[in-house]
Each structure stands twice: as C-alpha cells, then as structure tokens.
Design a protein around this motif. Structure first.
Motif, mmCIF file in Angstrom:
data_model
loop_
_atom_site.group_PDB
_atom_site.id
_atom_site.type_symbol
_atom_site.label_atom_id
_atom_site.label_comp_id
_atom_site.label_asym_id
_atom_site.label_seq_id
_atom_site.Cartn_x
_atom_site.Cartn_y
_atom_site.Cartn_z
ATOM 1 N N ALA A 1 0.846 -1.184 0.000
ATOM 2 C CA ALA A 1 0.000 0.000 0.000
ATOM 3 C C ALA A 1 0.887 1.242 0.000
ATOM 4 O O ALA A 1 2.117 1.156 0.137
ATOM 5 N N THR B 1 -0.027 -5.718 1.203
ATOM 6 C CA THR B 1 -1.463 -5.924 1.060
ATOM 7 C C THR B 1 -1.809 -7.319 0.554
ATOM 8 O O THR B 1 -2.868 -7.852 0.882
ATOM 9 N N SER C 1 -5.076 -8.169 6.017
ATOM 10 C CA SER C 1 -5.996 -7.156 6.527
ATOM 11 C C SER C 1 -5.583 -6.782 7.947
ATOM 12 O O SER C 1 -4.825 -7.508 8.596
#
Length: 230
Positions: free
Chosen positions: A181, A187, A204
């Motif tokens: 990211a 990510t 996440s």
C-alpha cells in the motif's frame, strides 16, 4: 512467506492496469528496469521493520487437474484458510492458521517449527532450507540474501507491485508477487508454483513497525508432541 503442510504454501499479487477516460488515449503502464525495481523493493522492505496482520489464503489449480504439492491434499484446493501472522526483520516469523484447521509456523532466526496440533506433530527444519519453500518468510528475511536469490521486476512504475523470480532452476515456485500500500504495508502476495497451482494471500488489519513480544517467535513443543527433524 508452502505455508506448508497441511502445510499450505504461502505467499503475492498481480498487476494492475491503468485505463484512460473515455475519448482519450490509452495510458499504458511503464515498466521499471530490473535494477531500479530491485532498489524499489529493497526500499520497501528496509522500511518494514515489523508488522502484524490477519491473512486469508486460497490455493487453486490452474488449467488441467494436477496432483497437489507434497503436504497439500486435494481438499485444500479452493479452500480458504484464515489466521494471523507477525514478522520482525531480520529472521523472525510467526504464521498461525486458525480456520478451518490449525497449524503454526514459527522461527526466531535459525530453526523453523511447523506445528500441527491435530496430529500432535512438530516438524523442525533449518531456516535456510525452509525459506526456499515458504515464500512468506521472505518478508522476514535478510534483504541482501533475497536479492541474490531472485530477479525482481515491476511492471508499473506507479504501482508498488513486485514480482520475484527465483534464479535457481530447482526452486519450488515459478514466481512470487508482492504488493504494498502507499504507506508501505504489504497488502497481498500471489505465488505460482512449479505444479501449476496459484496461492493467493490477502492481508488485513495490518499494523506496521509495531512492538512484538520476543516470546511470539520462541516455540516449545507441548508435552507429548512427536518431533520430526528434516
């Protein structure tokens, strides 16, 4: 970084396309020279001292039906595994699958433990051997060693997506992509292995450069565990 085992391989992500607005000329992704791509990835990794995240991992067979890789039964294909991972560079790695079955992979820098509580079994391997089979461990590795072992490409200069291709011909996987990211946190990872299988790992709730207790990376087999040295 197989995440092995029931060992499931871990890993990293694909490339993005940029499309222009209607009535305008198409905008094509500008590839980056290999040397510059390598430097860009090194910069990403050196800025990532530690991180923790939840993960979701799925392995699929590409094209015709193939025999699953060693330690990965057919029931694992197309099944999503979830868990938590923690990394502290260099060399410290914790990966725990919590659903639908449990498995833990942990190392403090020299020895990798793969623990399966259902089988009451723990596999013990040297870190140098395991890195080649568990690409997710790359995130905790020594940057210079990683760059000696892989060619790095970046298909779009505007996207922090890097593809690593092993220089060794006998590697367990064909290529591995890692996406970051804008704030430098990983990510996703997409791994294409030598058996025509693709493992996708999405992260996440990522926390970058956090303090992780030392005990996280120290593993002591529970009493009664069958220990296998490989």
């Amino acid at each position: 970084m197989n995440v092995l085992g029931r060992k499931i391989s871990a890993t990293v992500l694909g490339a993005a396309m940029i499309s222009a607005p209607m009535f305008s000329m198409n905008v094509f992704a500008a590839p980056v020279a290999e040397q510059q791509a390598t430097q860009n990835l090194v910069k990403q990794l050196t800025g990532l001292h530690s991180f923790s995240a939840n993960f979701s991992q799925t392995t699929k067979a590409n094209g015709k039906k193939l025999a699953p890789k060693k330690g990965l039964t057919s029931q694992h294909l197309n099944q999503t595994f979830q868990g938590v991972m923690k990394v502290e560079r260099p060399g410290k790695f914790f990966w725990e699958t919590t659903s639908p079955s449990k498995q833990t992979i942990v190392t403090s820098g020299k020895i990798v433990w793969i623990y399966d509580p259902d089988l009451q079994q723990a596999v013990r391997q040297s870190l140098s051997d395991q890195v080649s089979n568990t690409p997710a461990l790359l995130l905790s590795g020594n940057t210079s060693q990683i760059m000696q072992s892989y060619r790095v490409t970046q298909s779009d200069s505007q996207k922090a997506v890097y593809t690593l291709t092993p220089k060794a011909k006998d590697s367990a996987f064909q290529n591995l992509s890692i996406a970051f990211a804008a704030n430098g946190t990983p990510t996703s990872m997409v791994l294409n292995d030598s058996l025509g299988q693709t493992t996708t790992v999405s992260f996440s709730q990522v926390n970058k450069n956090v303090t992780i207790p030392v005990s996280t990376f120290n593993f002591a087999p529970p009493k009664g565990t069958d220990i296998i040295d490989q």
